[in-house]
Motif scaffolding. Structure first.
Motif, PDB file in Angstrom:
ATOM      1  N   PHE A   1       8.683   8.745   4.929  1.00  0.00           N
ATOM      2  CA  PHE A   1       9.242   7.455   5.322  1.00  0.00           C
ATOM      3  C   PHE A   1       9.565   7.414   6.813  1.00  0.00           C
ATOM      4  O   PHE A   1       9.406   6.369   7.452  1.00  0.00           O
ATOM      5  CB  PHE A   1      10.492   7.125   4.512  1.00  0.00           C
ATOM      6  CG  PHE A   1      11.071   5.786   4.890  1.00  0.00           C
ATOM      7  CD1 PHE A   1      10.521   4.619   4.400  1.00  0.00           C
ATOM      8  CD2 PHE A   1      12.142   5.692   5.774  1.00  0.00           C
ATOM      9  CE1 PHE A   1      11.029   3.380   4.770  1.00  0.00           C
ATOM     10  CE2 PHE A   1      12.656   4.471   6.145  1.00  0.00           C
ATOM     11  CZ  PHE A   1      12.093   3.303   5.640  1.00  0.00           C
ATOM     12  N   VAL A   2      10.041   8.522   7.380  1.00  0.00           N
ATOM     13  CA  VAL A   2      10.305   8.545   8.825  1.00  0.00           C
ATOM     14  C   VAL A   2       9.040   8.192   9.592  1.00  0.00           C
ATOM     15  O   VAL A   2       9.054   7.372  10.520  1.00  0.00           O
ATOM     16  CB  VAL A   2      10.859   9.923   9.249  1.00  0.00           C
ATOM     17  CG1 VAL A   2      10.761  10.101  10.763  1.00  0.00           C
ATOM     18  CG2 VAL A   2      12.310  10.067   8.807  1.00  0.00           C
ATOM     19  N   LEU A   3       7.915   8.779   9.209  1.00  0.00           N
ATOM     20  CA  LEU A   3       6.640   8.440   9.854  1.00  0.00           C
ATOM     21  C   LEU A   3       6.313   6.967   9.661  1.00  0.00           C
ATOM     22  O   LEU A   3       5.889   6.277  10.602  1.00  0.00           O
ATOM     23  CB  LEU A   3       5.525   9.308   9.276  1.00  0.00           C
ATOM     24  CG  LEU A   3       5.529  10.787   9.675  1.00  0.00           C
ATOM     25  CD1 LEU A   3       4.583  11.571   8.784  1.00  0.00           C
ATOM     26  CD2 LEU A   3       5.149  10.955  11.136  1.00  0.00           C
ATOM     27  N   LYS A   4       6.504   6.483   8.448  1.00  0.00           N
ATOM     28  CA  LYS A   4       6.188   5.094   8.126  1.00  0.00           C
ATOM     29  C   LYS A   4       7.055   4.128   8.931  1.00  0.00           C
ATOM     30  O   LYS A   4       6.548   3.180   9.556  1.00  0.00           O
ATOM     31  CB  LYS A   4       6.393   4.870   6.624  1.00  0.00           C
ATOM     32  CG  LYS A   4       6.247   3.438   6.131  1.00  0.00           C
ATOM     33  CD  LYS A   4       6.456   3.391   4.610  1.00  0.00           C
ATOM     34  CE  LYS A   4       6.598   1.963   4.093  1.00  0.00           C
ATOM     35  NZ  LYS A   4       5.377   1.179   4.266  1.00  0.00           N
TER      36      LYS A   4
ATOM     37  N   ASP B   1       0.790  -1.226   0.000  1.00  0.00           N
ATOM     38  CA  ASP B   1       0.000   0.000   0.000  1.00  0.00           C
ATOM     39  C   ASP B   1       0.821   1.275   0.000  1.00  0.00           C
ATOM     40  O   ASP B   1       0.287   2.334  -0.316  1.00  0.00           O
ATOM     41  CB  ASP B   1      -0.930   0.030   1.230  1.00  0.00           C
ATOM     42  CG  ASP B   1      -1.964  -1.089   1.210  1.00  0.00           C
ATOM     43  OD1 ASP B   1      -2.204  -1.633   0.124  1.00  0.00           O
ATOM     44  OD2 ASP B   1      -2.515  -1.409   2.279  1.00  0.00           O
ATOM     45  N   ALA B   2       2.076   1.224   0.403  1.00  0.00           N
ATOM     46  CA  ALA B   2       2.803   2.485   0.603  1.00  0.00           C
ATOM     47  C   ALA B   2       4.247   2.405   0.132  1.00  0.00           C
ATOM     48  O   ALA B   2       5.122   3.034   0.722  1.00  0.00           O
ATOM     49  CB  ALA B   2       2.732   2.890   2.077  1.00  0.00           C
TER      50      ALA B   2
ATOM     51  N   VAL C   1      -2.886   6.399   4.217  1.00  0.00           N
ATOM     52  CA  VAL C   1      -2.791   7.839   4.413  1.00  0.00           C
ATOM     53  C   VAL C   1      -1.381   8.334   4.075  1.00  0.00           C
ATOM     54  O   VAL C   1      -1.210   9.381   3.446  1.00  0.00           O
ATOM     55  CB  VAL C   1      -3.180   8.208   5.856  1.00  0.00           C
ATOM     56  CG1 VAL C   1      -2.728   9.626   6.203  1.00  0.00           C
ATOM     57  CG2 VAL C   1      -4.684   8.090   6.035  1.00  0.00           C
ATOM     58  N   LEU C   2      -0.352   7.569   4.474  1.00  0.00           N
ATOM     59  CA  LEU C   2       1.015   7.971   4.146  1.00  0.00           C
ATOM     60  C   LEU C   2       1.268   7.927   2.647  1.00  0.00           C
ATOM     61  O   LEU C   2       1.976   8.780   2.102  1.00  0.00           O
ATOM     62  CB  LEU C   2       2.015   7.083   4.889  1.00  0.00           C
ATOM     63  CG  LEU C   2       2.096   7.322   6.404  1.00  0.00           C
ATOM     64  CD1 LEU C   2       3.035   6.314   7.052  1.00  0.00           C
ATOM     65  CD2 LEU C   2       2.558   8.745   6.711  1.00  0.00           C
ATOM     66  N   SER C   3       0.688   6.947   1.971  1.00  0.00           N
ATOM     67  CA  SER C   3       0.815   6.910   0.512  1.00  0.00           C
ATOM     68  C   SER C   3       0.160   8.144  -0.100  1.00  0.00           C
ATOM     69  O   SER C   3       0.715   8.779  -1.009  1.00  0.00           O
ATOM     70  CB  SER C   3       0.180   5.633  -0.039  1.00  0.00           C
ATOM     71  OG  SER C   3       0.244   5.606  -1.449  1.00  0.00           O
ATOM     72  N   GLY C   4      -1.030   8.509   0.407  1.00  0.00           N
ATOM     73  CA  GLY C   4      -1.686   9.719  -0.078  1.00  0.00           C
ATOM     74  C   GLY C   4      -0.883  10.969   0.219  1.00  0.00           C
ATOM     75  O   GLY C   4      -0.814  11.893  -0.603  1.00  0.00           O
ATOM     76  N   TYR C   5      -0.254  11.013   1.384  1.00  0.00           N
ATOM     77  CA  TYR C   5       0.575  12.154   1.764  1.00  0.00           C
ATOM     78  C   TYR C   5       1.767  12.291   0.824  1.00  0.00           C
ATOM     79  O   TYR C   5       2.102  13.400   0.378  1.00  0.00           O
ATOM     80  CB  TYR C   5       1.043  11.968   3.202  1.00  0.00           C
ATOM     81  CG  TYR C   5       1.824  13.121   3.789  1.00  0.00           C
ATOM     82  CD1 TYR C   5       1.402  14.437   3.638  1.00  0.00           C
ATOM     83  CD2 TYR C   5       2.979  12.880   4.539  1.00  0.00           C
ATOM     84  CE1 TYR C   5       2.112  15.489   4.202  1.00  0.00           C
ATOM     85  CE2 TYR C   5       3.694  13.932   5.113  1.00  0.00           C
ATOM     86  CZ  TYR C   5       3.258  15.230   4.936  1.00  0.00           C
ATOM     87  OH  TYR C   5       3.962  16.269   5.502  1.00  0.00           O
ATOM     88  N   PHE C   6       2.402  11.167   0.508  1.00  0.00           N
ATOM     89  CA  PHE C   6       3.526  11.235  -0.428  1.00  0.00           C
ATOM     90  C   PHE C   6       3.068  11.769  -1.783  1.00  0.00           C
ATOM     91  O   PHE C   6       3.710  12.656  -2.367  1.00  0.00           O
ATOM     92  CB  PHE C   6       4.165   9.861  -0.622  1.00  0.00           C
ATOM     93  CG  PHE C   6       5.137   9.841  -1.770  1.00  0.00           C
ATOM     94  CD1 PHE C   6       6.410  10.381  -1.631  1.00  0.00           C
ATOM     95  CD2 PHE C   6       4.763   9.349  -3.014  1.00  0.00           C
ATOM     96  CE1 PHE C   6       7.297  10.416  -2.699  1.00  0.00           C
ATOM     97  CE2 PHE C   6       5.641   9.380  -4.086  1.00  0.00           C
ATOM     98  CZ  PHE C   6       6.917   9.913  -3.930  1.00  0.00           C
ATOM     99  N   ARG C   7       1.959  11.263  -2.299  1.00  0.00           N
ATOM    100  CA  ARG C   7       1.491  11.711  -3.616  1.00  0.00           C
ATOM    101  C   ARG C   7       1.115  13.191  -3.587  1.00  0.00           C
ATOM    102  O   ARG C   7       1.367  13.925  -4.548  1.00  0.00           O
ATOM    103  CB  ARG C   7       0.319  10.842  -4.072  1.00  0.00           C
ATOM    104  CG  ARG C   7       0.722   9.404  -4.357  1.00  0.00           C
ATOM    105  CD  ARG C   7      -0.298   8.704  -5.250  1.00  0.00           C
ATOM    106  NE  ARG C   7      -1.598   8.607  -4.606  1.00  0.00           N
ATOM    107  CZ  ARG C   7      -1.976   7.623  -3.811  1.00  0.00           C
ATOM    108  NH1 ARG C   7      -1.121   6.650  -3.532  1.00  0.00           N
ATOM    109  NH2 ARG C   7      -3.181   7.592  -3.291  1.00  0.00           N
ATOM    110  N   TRP C   8       0.512  13.629  -2.493  1.00  0.00           N
ATOM    111  CA  TRP C   8       0.160  15.042  -2.348  1.00  0.00           C
ATOM    112  C   TRP C   8       1.416  15.907  -2.385  1.00  0.00           C
ATOM    113  O   TRP C   8       1.473  16.918  -3.091  1.00  0.00           O
ATOM    114  CB  TRP C   8      -0.592  15.230  -1.033  1.00  0.00           C
ATOM    115  CG  TRP C   8      -0.942  16.646  -0.703  1.00  0.00           C
ATOM    116  CD1 TRP C   8      -2.041  17.348  -1.115  1.00  0.00           C
ATOM    117  CD2 TRP C   8      -0.186  17.540   0.133  1.00  0.00           C
ATOM    118  NE1 TRP C   8      -2.022  18.616  -0.586  1.00  0.00           N
ATOM    119  CE2 TRP C   8      -0.889  18.763   0.179  1.00  0.00           C
ATOM    120  CE3 TRP C   8       1.010  17.419   0.843  1.00  0.00           C
ATOM    121  CZ2 TRP C   8      -0.437  19.866   0.908  1.00  0.00           C
ATOM    122  CZ3 TRP C   8       1.472  18.510   1.565  1.00  0.00           C
ATOM    123  CH2 TRP C   8       0.751  19.716   1.598  1.00  0.00           C
TER     124      TRP C   8
END
Length: 645
Positions: free
Chosen positions: A430-433, A419-420, A480-487
């Protein structure tokens, strides 16, 4: 069930094995099979036969899969008593470290890269393995036991899994034990060809450790796909690739670099070093006298044909990470290999009909965090416990519970990779992930394993209940992290298109993951050893709350950044409204909430420093007014659907 045909040329086992009659047969002499054999020899009285198709163990070509983390390191060093060998013949690992090119810089030197790491060595040692050397040592030690035999050059021709069922089709879930007289244990029969001879033998227990050949899963039609579609290409080069020396700076400048105030003086090359990008990572792993290099990539983001050869990989790496241009092209390549598609699932991996799967013969996810040896450690431990269980009813109950544990440990990894994977391309994301994933790993994988708690039914049931909560939380956080990266990526691209000025250089960021207090709390469980079941359950419940708070912070930080409203991180009504079980990436909603909560009283107090990520603000993309962002960004919503535990 169809029986093996009688063969006029088949010989009895005594012709090749003498009087040796195995209690357990293992199919495959890789790391899973050799380590399981040693585990059985150390902790049981069982006689073990290892069957290997190859003539040489280990094989002459170099084997991939060199990086250990805490569970695998503890298993090999402490459970299998290999600590002296690991320390003398391999390299102690300096954790996992991650690197990103810095915008606006040439990235031709190591000093140009953003870095994320854990500065101290782990209290539970892990290692960089020369797999061939380790497997040779395991075989040597196993051969010292009179209860061990190995047949090399042995081809499995046919297999009969015994009269375990009334039906001729195996079911995926072990049924509850029926009333009435106990059934006789199944006797599995194998028909082998060894050189020019045929061999027929029987065994009460059969474990498939055949790796990607997946001999037993293939026969049972239990092979299953998962949602991870990644490939890998790797090679080994002569000598040490010391990434700190990939620079134009003088040795003195490297030695007294003020950055060492944060990174320290320990040799960076001892780590498993990862160079990161959207949907891929490139590893640099030191071994004795050589270095392992490899690229793992999402097929949707990097075409297979672009990197799947020695020359193409070297060209791609030097172009993507220019610091390697200083070294890599001049290195002698010792060996190489590739896996176009390596991730897979299995319908079931442990059966009360006395067969099981360990290692890649059953399930495999992705090598990003080196989980392969961890899953071998966990599966081997549960399989050995099952093999030691004689009572059929107790065995059936154990196998049902152990299979749930095996499935849970595997399934929890899948969203991280499926997913991410795009989120690997941004340091802050990535730090958050990684902090999120590592906190879960320390508390729910390492802590129970080093205390043998998963073998206690009382703890295992409580563990599964708690672990089930993490399923939907993890999927929400990953998406959500995947969406954050794309944003972030869309805004950065829009800013680049709208600006006539060259990209402004920023300073590389150094970040120690342990700056996140929730991760440091989880790491403290490494020192909780020899605890009772009751204490273990209490610690696990405390860690679940620790993880919950961390998850809420991840969501609050992402929302505050997207809404350009830092005050949302400490807005009590906003944080209290967060729900880890049901969340979506929604910039418009978060901006609306930011406007609503600006004038609302009430401050949320975190139990840790909520400004820990402030240093990344300089790397955030420009505001929409400055970069001409259009409405497409708000339309790029990631809806969390089909949340499963």
């Amino acid at each position: 069930m169809e029986k093996l045909p009688k063969s006029s040329t088949a010989t009895s086992s005594t012709d090749l094995l003498g009087e040796f009659q195995p209690d357990v047969v293992l199919l495959g002499a890789g790391l899973a099979g050799l380590s399981l054999a040693r585990h059985l020899l150390l902790e049981t009285d069982r006689r073990v036969l290892l069957i290997e198709r190859r003539k040489e163990v280990p094989p002459p070509r170099q084997k991939v899969g060199e990086s250990l983390v805490q569970v695998g390191g503890y298993y090999l060093s402490k459970v299998l008593d290999l600590e002296e060998h690991l320390l003398c013949e391999h390299l102690m690992k300096y954790n996992l470290r991650f690197y990103w090119p810095t915008p606006g810089r040439s990235n031709a030197g190591f000093e140009d890269y953003g870095k994320a790491y854990i500065r101290p060595f782990s209290n539970i040692a892990s290692y960089q393995l020369d797999r061939n050397k380790l497997e040779a040592e395991l075989l040597r030690l196993n051969n010292l036991s009179p209860r061990f035999r190995i047949l090399t050059g042995a081809r499995l021709e046919e297999l009969d899994l015994g009269e375990a069922l009334d039906s001729d089709k195996y079911q995926a879930i072990d049924p509850p034990e029926q009333e009435g007289p106990p059934r006789q244990p199944p006797i599995h029969t194998l028909h082998l060809r060894v050189a020019d001879e045929e061999l027929r033998l029987s065994t009460p227990w059969l474990v498939d450790t055949s790796g990607r050949a997946r001999a037993l899963a293939r026969q049972l039609d239990w092979r299953r796909a998962n949602s991870i579609r990644h490939g890998a290409f790797f090679l080994w080069v002569d000598g040490l690739v010391d990434i700190e020396k990939l620079t134009g700076r003088s040795p003195r400048e490297v030695r007294i670099d003020p950055e060492r105030q944060q990174t320290g003086h320990l040799p960076t090359w001892l780590a498993t070093n990862h160079f990161m990008g959207e949907g891929f990572w490139f590893w640099v792993i030191p071994l004795q006298g050589k270095t392992s290099l490899g690229l793992v990539f999402d097929h949707e983001l990097i075409p297979h044909e672009k990197v799947f050869s020695k020359a193409k990989l070297v060209d791609w790496v030097c172009e993507t990470f220019p610091l390697f241009e200083r070294d890599l092209r001049e290195r002698k390549i010792l060996d190489y290999g590739g896996l176009p598609d390596f991730s897979h699932d299995c319908l079931q991996t442990l059966s009360s009909r006395r067969f099981a799967f360990a290692g890649e013969a059953g399930r495999f996810t992705d090598p990003l965090y080196s989980p392969g040896s961890d899953l071998i450690a966990l599966y081997n431990t549960l399989i050995v416990d099952a093999i030691q269980t004689e009572d059929p009813k107790e065995l059936a109950a154990k196998c049902r519970l152990h299979e749930q544990l095996m499935r849970a440990a595997y399934s929890a990894y899948v969203p991280s990779y499926a997913d991410a994977y795009d989120a690997l391309g941004d340091q802050e994301t990535f730090v958050l992930k990684y902090v999120w994933e590592l906190t879960i790993y320390f508390a729910f994988y390492v802590f129970p394993f080093i205390n043998d708690l998963l073998l206690d039914r009382r703890f295992a049931i409580a563990f599964l209940r708690q672990f089930a909560r993490l399923g939907p939380w993890n999927r929400s956080v990953q998406q959500v992290l995947s969406g954050y990266f794309r944003w972030k990526d869309q805004r950065s691209e829009s800013a680049r298109r709208s600006s006539a000025e060259p990209e402004t250089a920023v300073e590389p960021i150094c970040f120690d993951f342990m700056e996140f207090e929730p991760l440091a709390r989880a790491e403290k469980t490494f020192y909780e050893v020899g605890v009772s079941v009751e204490t273990g359950r209490k610690i696990l419940a405390e860690q679940l709350e620790n993880i919950r708070e961390l998850g809420h912070f991840v969501l609050a930080h992402v929302a505050a950044t997207v809404a350009d409203a830092p005050q949302m991180v400490t807005s009590k009504p906003f944080v209290e409204a967060l729900n880890l079980d049901e969340i979506e990436f929604d910039p418009a909603l978060w901006r609306q909430r930011a406007a609503e909560y600006r004038a609302t009283e009430g401050t949320w107090t975190w139990s840790f420093d909520s400004t820990v990520l402030d240093r990344f603000r300089a790397h955030h993309p420009a505001n929409p007014e400055r970069c001409g962002e259009d409405s497409r960004v708000d339309q790029q919503e990631v809806v969390i659907a089909d949340v499963v535990s």
